[in-house]
Design a protein around this motif. Structure first.
Motif, short mmCIF file in Angstrom:
data_model
loop_
_atom_site.label_atom_id
_atom_site.label_comp_id
_atom_site.label_asym_id
_atom_site.label_seq_id
_atom_site.Cartn_x
_atom_site.Cartn_y
_atom_site.Cartn_z
N ASP A 116 -0.16 2.17 2.34
CA ASP A 116 -0.54 3.55 2.02
C ASP A 116 0.07 4.55 3.01
O ASP A 116 0.37 5.69 2.64
N LYS A 120 2.41 7.67 1.86
CA LYS A 120 2.23 9.07 2.26
C LYS A 120 3.53 9.63 2.84
O LYS A 120 3.93 10.76 2.56
N HIS A 135 7.74 1.25 0.98
CA HIS A 135 6.48 1.40 0.24
C HIS A 135 6.47 0.50 -0.98
O HIS A 135 5.45 -0.16 -1.27
N SER A 139 3.97 -2.65 -1.93
CA SER A 139 3.22 -2.51 -3.18
C SER A 139 3.38 -3.76 -4.05
O SER A 139 2.41 -4.23 -4.68
#
Length: 381
Positions: A116, A120, A135, A139
């Motif tokens: 997370d 961001k 990211h 994920s």
């Protein structure tokens, strides 16, 4: 010979060829493996500290030299890989984590937090491909049961993929859902090929990632979306996500299973279903991944926070300067006035008749005042 080997063996051979110093060879002729097998063995021992990786590389080396007729070397490497496997099996039965792995372990909740954090940062810098891929990588391994390194070379397609190939595909269907076609992995020979529908949240993340960085592969090179990340770039990117801890895919899988198994209500049927999605058996999950010496609920290993993003100040571009030949020549003539004057005088003295002859011809052709040269000029030139 190379093409007849398994993909796992092929990957290891490529690693040796690209990284062992002083080795020259090709994938078409593997005689260099036999010739330099001791040098490759030393590279393996110096490079791989994890027992599973060490055993796997030594086993592959043994298999290749056996195919090349070196029975003596095969027996040595086979015996060593078998001994390492026995150590691993003993440790697995005790469900203890290898000390090196324990030093690098990160609990699943902290992996999600790091995912997370990167999400961001990606929102703040959507054109940063490295943040994008970082990211996305986390994920892929947290929104669903994590596979092995199979995402390192998955090709994206909008047509239904073939299954009679070793290439893995991510199929984007017309309903905007993604399906992974896992045509080859470490256990295809035992479990066969598989297809997995991705969860909705992961579908959205992939769409957003591809919107900002259009590419052919799910995980590509940072600067070239036409090429897959591959094993080395995949591992390098993953290693940087939790630095100074060196988190591997094996540790991500272990963290995921420990987190799920902490649910005391999880049934054997649910464990078998999870194992199926992770492409191993429930007994393998219990022995290899569910470690009793890791307590993520009350004593989670500390994770060093991400360093703050460095804002790079880019100075405004300077006005483009063009070379002014006219100014340069004027300046040159002014600075070298006497030198040029002397050189002109010397040239005139040396080529006086030629210069004057050309002047007469020019006057005859161009001047309106000269109809014909004088008798003296005709006689002289």
């Amino acid at each position: 010979m190379f093409q007849s080997l398994s993909k796992n063996h092929q990957d290891k051979i490529r690693t040796w060829l690209n990284n062992v110093p002083g080795i020259k060879g090709s994938l078409d002729d593997l005689d260099w493996v036999n010739k330099h097998n001791k040098k490759i063995y030393n590279y393996i021992k110096d490079t791989y500290t994890k027992k599973n990786s060490l055993k796997s590389h030594i086993s592959t080396l043994g298999q290749v030299v056996k195919l090349l007729g070196n029975e003596k070397a095969y027996n040595e490497y086979s015996a060593e890989s078998t001994a390492i496997q026995k150590q691993v099996s003993k440790q697995n039965k005790e469900q203890q984590t290898d000390p090196d792995r324990l030093n690098n372990f990160v609990c699943f909740d902290d992996i999600v937090k790091r995912r997370d954090e990167f999400g961001k940062r990606f929102e703040e810098a959507p054109n940063d491909n490295k943040l994008n891929l970082s990211h996305l990588l986390l994920s892929l391994y947290t929104y669903q049961p994590p596979l092995r390194q199979d995402w390192k070379d998955v090709l994206i397609t909008e047509k239904k993929p073939p299954v009679n190939t070793d290439q893995n595909y991510l199929w984007k269907q017309k309903n905007d859902k993604y399906t992974l076609f896992l045509n080859h992995d470490k256990v295809t020979h035992a479990y066969g090929k598989a297809q997995f529908d991705l969860p909705d949240e992961l579908n959205k993340i992939i769409d957003k990632s591809l919107e900002r960085f259009p590419r052919k592969y799910v995980l590509s090179l940072i600067r070239n979306g036409e090429k897959p990340a591959g094993k080395q770039n995949f591992e390098r990117l993953l290693t940087e996500l939790f630095a100074p801890r060196r988190v591997s895919i094996d540790l991500l899988r272990s963290a995921y299973i420990i987190d799920k198994y902490n649910d005391k209500k999880m049934s054997l049927a649910q464990k078998e279903e999870l194992a199926k999605k992770m492409r191993h058996s429930a007994s393998t999950a219990e022995a290899n991944y569910n470690k009793v010496d890791v307590d993520c609920e009350t004593d989670a290993p500390p994770v060093q926070p991400l360093p703050p993003m460095q804002k790079v100040e880019v100075p405004p571009p300077e006005p483009r300067k063009y070379f002014n030949l006219k100014e340069y020549m004027a300046k040159y003539r002014e600075e070298h006035k006497e030198e040029l004057k002397q050189r002109r005088a010397e040239y005139y003295a040396k080529n006086k008749d030629k210069i004057l002859r050309r002047k007469i011809i020019w006057n005859l052709n161009k001047s309106l005042n000269t109809m014909q040269p004088s008798a003296e000029s005709i006689e002289k030139y």
